[in-house]
Enzyme design. Structure first.
Site, PDB file in Angstrom:
ATOM      1  N   GLU A   9      81.679  10.407  41.194  1.00 34.58           N
ATOM      2  CA  GLU A   9      81.136  11.898  41.464  1.00 34.58           C
ATOM      3  C   GLU A   9      80.594  12.542  40.176  1.00 34.58           C
ATOM      4  OE1 GLU A   9      80.702  13.043  44.515  1.00 34.58           O
ATOM      5  OE2 GLU A   9      82.960  12.492  45.136  1.00 34.58           O
TER       6      GLU A   9
ATOM      7  N   ASP B 184      75.625  10.514  39.755  1.00 36.50           N
ATOM      8  CA  ASP B 184      74.311  10.136  40.323  1.00 36.50           C
ATOM      9  C   ASP B 184      73.265  10.577  39.639  1.00 36.50           C
ATOM     10  OD1 ASP B 184      74.735  12.537  41.471  1.00 36.50           O
ATOM     11  OD2 ASP B 184      73.867  11.586  43.477  1.00 36.50           O
TER      12      ASP B 184
ATOM     13  N   GLY C 211      80.861  19.211  52.195  1.00 24.09           N
ATOM     14  CA  GLY C 211      80.688  18.317  51.139  1.00 24.09           C
ATOM     15  C   GLY C 211      80.466  17.037  51.714  1.00 24.09           C
TER      16      GLY C 211
ATOM     17  N   SER D 227      77.566  15.991  53.134  1.00 23.88           N
ATOM     18  CA  SER D 227      76.176  15.813  53.129  1.00 23.88           C
ATOM     19  C   SER D 227      75.132  15.920  54.357  1.00 23.88           C
ATOM     20  CB  SER D 227      75.830  14.446  52.762  1.00 23.88           C
ATOM     21  OG  SER D 227      75.681  14.147  51.316  1.00 23.88           O
ATOM     22  N   SER D 228      75.704  17.120  55.280  1.00 23.89           N
ATOM     23  CA  SER D 228      74.906  17.244  56.522  1.00 23.89           C
ATOM     24  C   SER D 228      73.703  17.791  56.168  1.00 23.89           C
ATOM     25  CB  SER D 228      75.790  18.513  57.313  1.00 23.89           C
ATOM     26  OG  SER D 228      75.735  19.676  56.307  1.00 23.89           O
TER      27      SER D 228
ATOM     28  N   GLU E 290      64.526  17.400  48.378  1.00 20.89           N
ATOM     29  CA  GLU E 290      65.846  18.361  48.570  1.00 20.89           C
ATOM     30  C   GLU E 290      66.094  19.405  47.547  1.00 20.89           C
ATOM     31  OE1 GLU E 290      69.179  16.334  50.595  1.00 20.89           O
ATOM     32  OE2 GLU E 290      70.205  18.243  50.194  1.00 20.89           O
TER      33      GLU E 290
ATOM     34  N   ASP F 149      72.884  10.984  48.290  1.00 26.02           N
ATOM     35  CA  ASP F 149      73.123  11.408  49.563  1.00 26.02           C
ATOM     36  C   ASP F 149      72.285  10.846  50.343  1.00 26.02           C
ATOM     37  OD1 ASP F 149      75.210  12.722  48.423  1.00 26.02           O
ATOM     38  OD2 ASP F 149      74.252  14.773  48.496  1.00 26.02           O
TER      39      ASP F 149
ATOM     40  N   TYR G 146      77.062  23.751  40.335  1.00 29.33           N
ATOM     41  CA  TYR G 146      76.434  22.246  40.166  1.00 29.33           C
ATOM     42  C   TYR G 146      75.467  22.199  39.212  1.00 29.33           C
ATOM     43  CZ  TYR G 146      74.907  17.818  42.015  1.00 29.33           C
ATOM     44  OH  TYR G 146      74.286  16.575  42.136  1.00 29.33           O
TER      45      TYR G 146
HETATM   46  C1  GLA Z   1      76.097  16.278  45.928  1.00 30.58           C
HETATM   47  C2  GLA Z   1      74.749  15.956  45.406  1.00 30.58           C
HETATM   48  C3  GLA Z   1      74.736  14.453  45.092  1.00 30.58           C
HETATM   49  C4  GLA Z   1      75.912  14.147  44.125  1.00 30.58           C
HETATM   50  C5  GLA Z   1      77.061  14.821  44.482  1.00 30.58           C
HETATM   51  C6  GLA Z   1      78.259  15.059  43.345  1.00 30.58           C
HETATM   52  O1  GLA Z   1      76.523  15.882  47.071  1.00 30.58           O
HETATM   53  O2  GLA Z   1      73.731  15.961  46.525  1.00 30.58           O
HETATM   54  O3  GLA Z   1      73.590  14.203  44.679  1.00 30.58           O
HETATM   55  O4  GLA Z   1      75.512  14.659  42.736  1.00 30.58           O
HETATM   56  O5  GLA Z   1      77.106  16.119  44.801  1.00 30.58           O
HETATM   57  O6  GLA Z   1      78.751  13.418  43.170  1.00 30.58           O
END
Ligand code: GLA
Length: 722
Positions: A364, A367, A456, A458-459, A492, A503, A555
């Site tokens: 987490e 990426d 969380g 990824s919709s 995005e 995602d 973030y």
């Molecule tokens: C979101 C981002 C991803 C990743 C996660 C955390 O989902 O879109 O790219 O960084 O947070 O791991």
């Protein structure tokens, strides 16, 4: 005559493009003259149209001296995946003309150019021949492609024809193959007509006239000097032909006769005359294929402007992209999809684009630091049920909460207010456009989904992916999955969160029953099977984690801190930190602790240790060591909570309850600050974990929304169902 050694039976015809002419009347190498609005030459349009008509290979016949110039111009086409080779036309030929006749400079003519291409042709399968400096249009290539795929019995050649008057130039006389037809519609004979022009006395067309106008007459001469005077409606071959390989020995035989007759230095061996003679002698049957509208030639400099204007109009009308050869974007061949030669045009594409959400199993907030992660695609999806529309508008209807929206693709860069869901669809369109995909058509449809929103899972990325696939499908374009994942990840970011690429890649490349090891720089996806008998329980913390909302700043701040921490410890790559051996890793961590301020050193420790946990977790998964996997999940959660500061009390609680109830491991999943946790448990323990969560976490909070607690299965990636 030698042919290509391969015994492959090509499925699709080859197009031979004759580009070795001397362009005497034009004054320079007109075959490469840019005419399209994006600078493409006519031969590029021929290739583009023929690809769409289902042609699979291309052979360009050029003169030796032009080879380098052509090679350079072919690069973008090759980069776009077009299979193209060059054949040089010389005055000598090992079998046919061992020595050039004294004084001969002029190439031998179109019939010989086809023989020069023969070594580059597949041994079997049909081929077409066209001139590099004429524009035939998509319909002509399609019709010829169909005729070659399904020739009437006994027909071994095809000439594509147009009414002669439509093929003349306003700037001077032109050469055309004049066709005479047999009662069965095949070619009786063909005469090469030179210096053809409209007879000055005759009106050119009856269009708009009240009384039937006199038919236009065309005058010219034959190669031997005889006068020609024919009806303007008579059919002329404009140099687009279809053949099967059995034409080659016949051409060879005729060329030998031609050379044996000691031609003068200017005489040419014309393809049109030769095929005409062969047809007249009933050595071959040649079908006539009407070209439809659209033929345009560039014989004289003055023709160029007219063709350029038409191409610009065709481009504006959406018939061609401005840039024909944007890399990695291929127009889909449509040849076989046509119902019949003269049938109706295919219906505009429609379908359902379906893209899954994801849960991240481990890895987490790493990426975007270029480190591998291990998510899986969910069996919950965003669906865009769409039909293509001719105008470039996107018009989508959501549920009663999200409402409907519409935007113009040429305004995709404009955003709706922050947090509006249309921004993800705009981002998809913008990403494709920035990548060079020509979106001539828009889409109209509805969006539905089963991925819980702002949890969380990824919709938002699923919506981006589904929208992009719908737009690509509507425009009959394709982008390779990893390329698409990477461009959509970038796109995005227009919405605000400076996310990594996990995602979108998980949504596009998911595999049923598999976790996905995703590597970055360059993006790679390796499916890793999830051992039988284990389940993933997903549980919402009942706090929304809106990517476009408050999460965004938190973030992005983390992302910036990671970059700063890495730089301050004097490293340039997280991978090199993660891949260090035990001792070196310990000393890097100790160094970071000493040199960095507390927050940065914690961020540093999370990224470095999480990177190593992913490697170990993959090993555990492959080794069916799920207890170890669970432990790594627990460590990941602790690190996200203590060092990275992205957990919440509710998430910590869920993780605690799940573990107490027997889960092998549990952690928050996704960006955190709310959203969901994921717990790994044996299949027979999933029920107990869920019940414990309901009793101890959800019941005190007023019960559970059914979407917020479920068992997830690893699923396949995004698809379009037409
Ligand atoms: C979101 C981002 C991803 C990743 C996660 C955390 O989902 O879109 O790219 O960084 O947070 O791991």
């Amino acid at each position: 005559m030698k042919h290509m050694a391969s015994a492959d039976r090509p499925e699709r015809p080859t197009l031979v493009i004759l580009a070795a002419g001397r362009s005497t009347r034009f004054g320079r190498a007109k075959q490469l003259e840019p005419v399209g609005p994006g600078g493409a030459s006519l031969l590029e349009y021929a290739v583009y149209d023929a690809v769409r008509a289902g042609f699979g290979r291309f052979v360009l016949v050029v003169r030796e001296s032009q080879r380098d110039e052509f090679e350079a111009r072919l690069r973008p086409m090759r980069a776009a995946g077009v299979s193209l080779s060059l054949a040089c036309q010389r005055l000598v030929h090992p079998d046919l003309v061992p020595l050039a006749p004294p004084g001969r400079v002029r190439p031998w003519g179109t019939g010989f150019a086809v023989l020069a291409a023969a070594t580059a042709l597949p041994r079997q399968g049909p081929f077409a021949v066209c001139n590099a400096d004429d524009f035939y249009g998509r319909v002509a290539h399609e019709r010829l492609g169909h005729a070659l795929a399904d020739p009437p019995s006994g027909v071994r050649a095809f000439a594509v024809t147009s009414p002669l008057a439509n093929t003349l130039s306003a700037f001077g006389g032109v050469s055309r193959g004049l066709c005479e037809e047999r009662p069965d519609g095949t070619l009786l004979r063909m005469t090469e007509g030179l210096d053809l022009r409209l007879d000055g006395d005759a009106p050119r067309t009856g269009e708009g006239a009240e009384a039937p106008a006199a038919r236009p007459r065309v005058v010219g001469r034959t190669p031997s000097g005889a006068a020609i005077r024919v009806d303007g409606d008579s059919q002329a071959c404009m140099g687009l032909w279809g053949f099967f390989p059995d034409i080659l020995p016949l051409l060879e035989e005729r060329f030998r006769d031609f050379v044996a007759a000691s031609p003068g230095t200017e005489d040419e061996f014309y393809l049109s005359e030769t095929v005409g003679d062969l047809a007249a002698a009933e050595r071959t049957r040649c079908g006539l294929v009407p070209a439809g509208q659209g033929w345009m030639g560039v014989t004289f400099p003055g023709d160029r402007e007219r063709v350029a204007v038409s191409l610009r109009q065709l481009t504006e009308a959406g018939a061609y992209p401005v840039d024909l050869w944007t890399p990695h974007v291929h127009a889909k061949p449509v040849g076989s999809a046509q119902p019949s030669l003269f049938g109706p045009p295919p219906a505009p594409p429609s379908g359902v684009a379906t893209a899954p959400g994801r849960i991240n199993l481990i890895g987490e907030h790493i990426d975007y630091n270029g480190l591998p992660v291990l998510p899986m695609a969910l069996d919950r999806h965003v669906n865009v049920d769409f039909e293509a529309v001719a105008h470039s508008t996107v018009e989508l209807e959501g549920d009663s909460v999200h409402g409907s929206f519409a935007f113009r693709l040429d305004r995709a860069t404009e955003s709706a207010p922050r947090g509006h869901w249309s921004n993800y669809v705009r981002a998809a369109a913008r990403g494709l456009l920035d990548h060079g995909v020509e979106l001539r058509r828009g889409i109209r449809g509805t969006v539905t989904g089963t991925v819980p929103v702002a949890e969380g899972l990824s919709s938002s990325s699923a919506l981006v992916v589904a929208s992009a696939l719908a737009l690509l499908h509507a425009n009959e374009a394709q982008v390779e999955a990893l390329e698409l994942a990477a461009l959509l990840a970038r796109a995005e970011r227009y919405v605000g969160l400076q996310g990594g690429g996990m995602d979108q890649a998980a949504s596009l490349c998911g595999r049923e029953g598999h976790a996905l090891r995703i590597d970055f720089g360059p993006l790679r996806v390796t499916p890793v099977p999830v051992p039988e008998g284990w389940r993933w329980v997903v549980a919402s913390s009942l706090t929304r984690a809106e990517k476009a909302g408050a999460v965004r700043e938190l973030y992005n701040e983390r992302r910036a801190q990671c970059a700063e921490a890495l730089e301050r410890v004097g490293r340039t790559s997280w991978l090199e930190v993660v891949e260090a051996d035990e001792d070196e890793f310990a000393s890097i961590l100790a160094g970071a602790r000493k040199s960095l301020p507390l927050t940065l050193s914690r961020r540093f420790r999370h990224v470095a240790s999480e990177g190593r946990r992913v490697i170990e977790a993959e090993r555990a998964l492959r080794g069916d060591n799920m207890a170890a996997f669970g432990r790594l999940m627990n460590e990941s959660h602790a690190s996200l909570r203590d060092d990275f500061g992205v957990s919440t009390q509710a998430l910590d609680e869920i993780v605690g309850v799940a573990r107490d109830a027997g889960a092998a491991g549990a952690r928050l999943t996704g960006a955190g600050f709310g959203g969901c946790a994921v717990a790994l448990c044996r299949a027979n323990e999933a029920k107990g974990v869920i019940e414990a969560l309901i009793d101890r976490f959800y019941a005190p909070r007023g019960g559970v929304d059914r979407r917020a607690l479920f068992v997830a299965d690893a699923s396949n990636g995004a698809t379009v169902t037409p």
